[in-house]
Design an enzyme around this catalytic site. Structure first.
Site, PDB file in Angstrom:
ATOM      1  N   HIS A 170       0.821  -1.223   0.000  1.00 29.66           N
ATOM      2  CA  HIS A 170       0.000   0.000   0.000  1.00 29.66           C
ATOM      3  C   HIS A 170       0.853   1.270   0.000  1.00 29.66           C
ATOM      4  CE1 HIS A 170      -4.056  -1.784   0.759  1.00 29.66           C
ATOM      5  NE2 HIS A 170      -3.285  -2.814   1.036  1.00 29.66           N
ATOM      6  N   ASP A 382       3.464   9.521  -0.783  1.00 27.56           N
ATOM      7  CA  ASP A 382       2.284   8.759  -0.366  1.00 27.56           C
ATOM      8  C   ASP A 382       2.064   7.626  -1.359  1.00 27.56           C
ATOM      9  OD1 ASP A 382       0.014   8.221   1.168  1.00 27.56           O
ATOM     10  OD2 ASP A 382      -0.601  10.320   1.208  1.00 27.56           O
TER      11      ASP A 382
END
Ligand code: ADQ
Length: 471
Positions: A170, A382
């Site tokens: 992720h 991110d």
């Protein structure tokens, strides 16, 4: 995975997506909220699957009984991996969050390389593999989630597991130059190559991983296809792909149109009457670039006095990882910055920065998304950033402007409709704030329609189907 496919799906993640709590003397266990749960639950139900992970709860909870009740209610089972307090400190807070997290977000200076933490990481990954190996049948598909469990593939193979194994990361995967600094890089790399399918958020992450594998593992061949790269040695072939995660667009869109959200958004509009609202929503984390964001807003106020009294930044921060020292000092830094900037620019009737340190419930979160004319989402790095996608899904009037960091995975998909910024470039970000503030209605609508159409198409259900079918 088609409906006819009888194979079960076994999801494994560090933390089980559940909330265990005691109310009026009775223990309750409920499914947690969040995108991954929403996306995986229907698939797990349809295929009588199971989710394995650390329950993260009080030892006093009657877990076995609660877990059995959960299976009856939710239609899929849970497998629990208990961890001691010491293991949580060394494997989770230590190696996962003080080594891998900063390294994989390009923040080498914040990394701790601690052999005790590493040993706990190896041990806990082994334990997860043992629990999983005991619970699976021959045909089951095993899908491991995220950076806490990168060694599980290798450990499962050692235990003789022959099932198809998949992994999804992720968070970003770093460049070769950074990854090389990790003393245990070979173990991590070889561990990942034991999976049959390794998925990343973006093409950039996939390329970084392939570059690391080719450089560090002699004799590995890479065949590049459009969707995946196949890495081969004499014995094995591993497929590596990128699968950008998303949100349940329909759910956000529908809820944002509801009465309750509309009322709460109206109330916010009234509170900030005659000015535009610039919104930031983040977990408290140094990767999210919150101090840099406050400084860019300050720079905008310095450069463009016409914004004074006309624009307020509303920054909402949800507490997280409060045991890790870096997170405590970040909180103090934010308090100070917001106070200083407000002291410098505030006027009677106008507070430049409203700063809230708490979690919002779904209605309030959506109301803030709907009410804000501009979202300022500027992580330093991110994996994806779901807040950016949620903001667009909730902008049902097509009126919001998304300012997004070019270093968020989401920029690969949303770059055309958003205003992309480099969060380290304060002048550039300040200019984007001014541009968003002055953007004509027509351009706002055109950009937001484009963003929403893309997120609607590439929603989280499609992400799950695409990933599982690739396996
Ligand atoms: P996170 O780093 O947690 O996830 P993100 O993708 O932005 O980051 O998700 C945060 C979630 O928390 C969102 O659903 C958001 O609504 C919620 N949230 C944040 N602040 C909140 C607040 N104050 N109140 C209520 N809710 C709040 C990791 C990776 C990301 C990746 C996801 C999914 O770091 O890059 O997108 O996993 O793969």
């Amino acid at each position: 995975m088609s409906n006819k496919d009888s194979r079960r799906l076994i999801a494994v993640s560090n933390r089980l997506p559940i909330v265990v709590k005691e109310e009026d003397g009775r223990w309750q266990l409920a499914a947690g909220a969040g995108g991954l749960v929403t996306a995986l639950s229907p698939v797990l139900k349809r295929h009588r699957g199971m989710w394995i992970g650390w329950p993260g709860c009080d030892e006093a909870a009657p877990l076995e009984e609660l877990v059995a009740r959960f299976a009856e209610q939710e239609g899929y089972r849970l497998g629990t991996v208990p961890l001691t307090q010491e293991e949580v400190e060394d494997y989770y807070e230590g190696f996962s969050n003080m080594t891998l997290w900063p390294l994989f977000h390009d923040l080498l200076g914040l990394c701790q390389f601690n052999a005790q933490h590493w040993r706990a990481y190896v041990e806990v990954n082994r334990r997860f593999a043992e629990v999983t190996a005991k619970k699976i049948a021959r045909e089951d598909l095993v899908w491991v989630q995220d950076y806490q469990l990168m060694l599980m593939g290798g450990r499962l193979r050692e235990l003789g597991v022959k099932n198809p194994l998949a992994f999804f990361l992720h968070i970003p995967f770093p460049s070769l130059d950074l990854f090389r600094r990790l003393p245990w890089k070979m173990e991590i790399l070889r561990g990942l190559l034991e999976f049959d399918l390794v998925g990343f958020q973006t093409l950039r992450d996939r390329r970084n991983f392939v570059a690391c594998a080719r450089e560090l593992i002699p004799g590995l061949r890479a065949e590049v296809h459009r969707r995946t790269t196949v890495l081969r040695d004499e014995e094995r072939a591993v497929r590596v792909g990128h699968f950008p995660i998303s949100i349940d667009f329909g759910e956000f869109n529908n809820q944002a149109r509801g009465r309750e959200v509309a009322d709460a958004a109206w109330y916010l509009h009234e509170k900030f009457a005659n000015r535009q609202l610039l919104l930031g929503v983040d977990r408290l984390d140094y990767t999210k670039g919150i101090p840099e964001r406050l400084l860019a807003f300050e720079r905008a106020l310095e450069l463009y006095p016409e914004l004074h009294g006309k624009l307020s930044l509303l920054q909402i921060v949800v507490p997280s990882r409060t045991q890790v020292p870096e997170y405590q000092s970040l909180k103090e830094q934010l308090d100070q910055l917001a106070g200083r900037i407000n002291g410098r620019f505030g006027e009677p009737g106008w507070i430049p920065i409203h700063y809230m340190f708490r979690s919002l419930d779904r209605v309030q979160l959506l109301a803030h998304y709907r009410a804000a004319e501009i979202a300022l989402i500027t992580p330093l790095r991110d994996g994806m950033n779901l807040v950016a996608k949620e903001y667009c899904a909730a902008s049902v009037d097509n009126n919001g402007v998304l300012i997004l960091s070019e270093f968020a995975g989401a920029a690969e998909e949303l770059g055309k409709g958003a205003l992309l910024v480099n969060p380290y470039d304060l002048d550039g970000t300040a200019e984007a704030i001014r541009r968003a503030y002055t953007m004509e209605q027509g351009e706002r609508q055109r950009r937001m329609r484009m963003l929403r159409a893309s997120i609607q198409r590439n929603n989280v259900h499609r992400w799950v189907d695409y990933f599982v079918n690739s396996l």
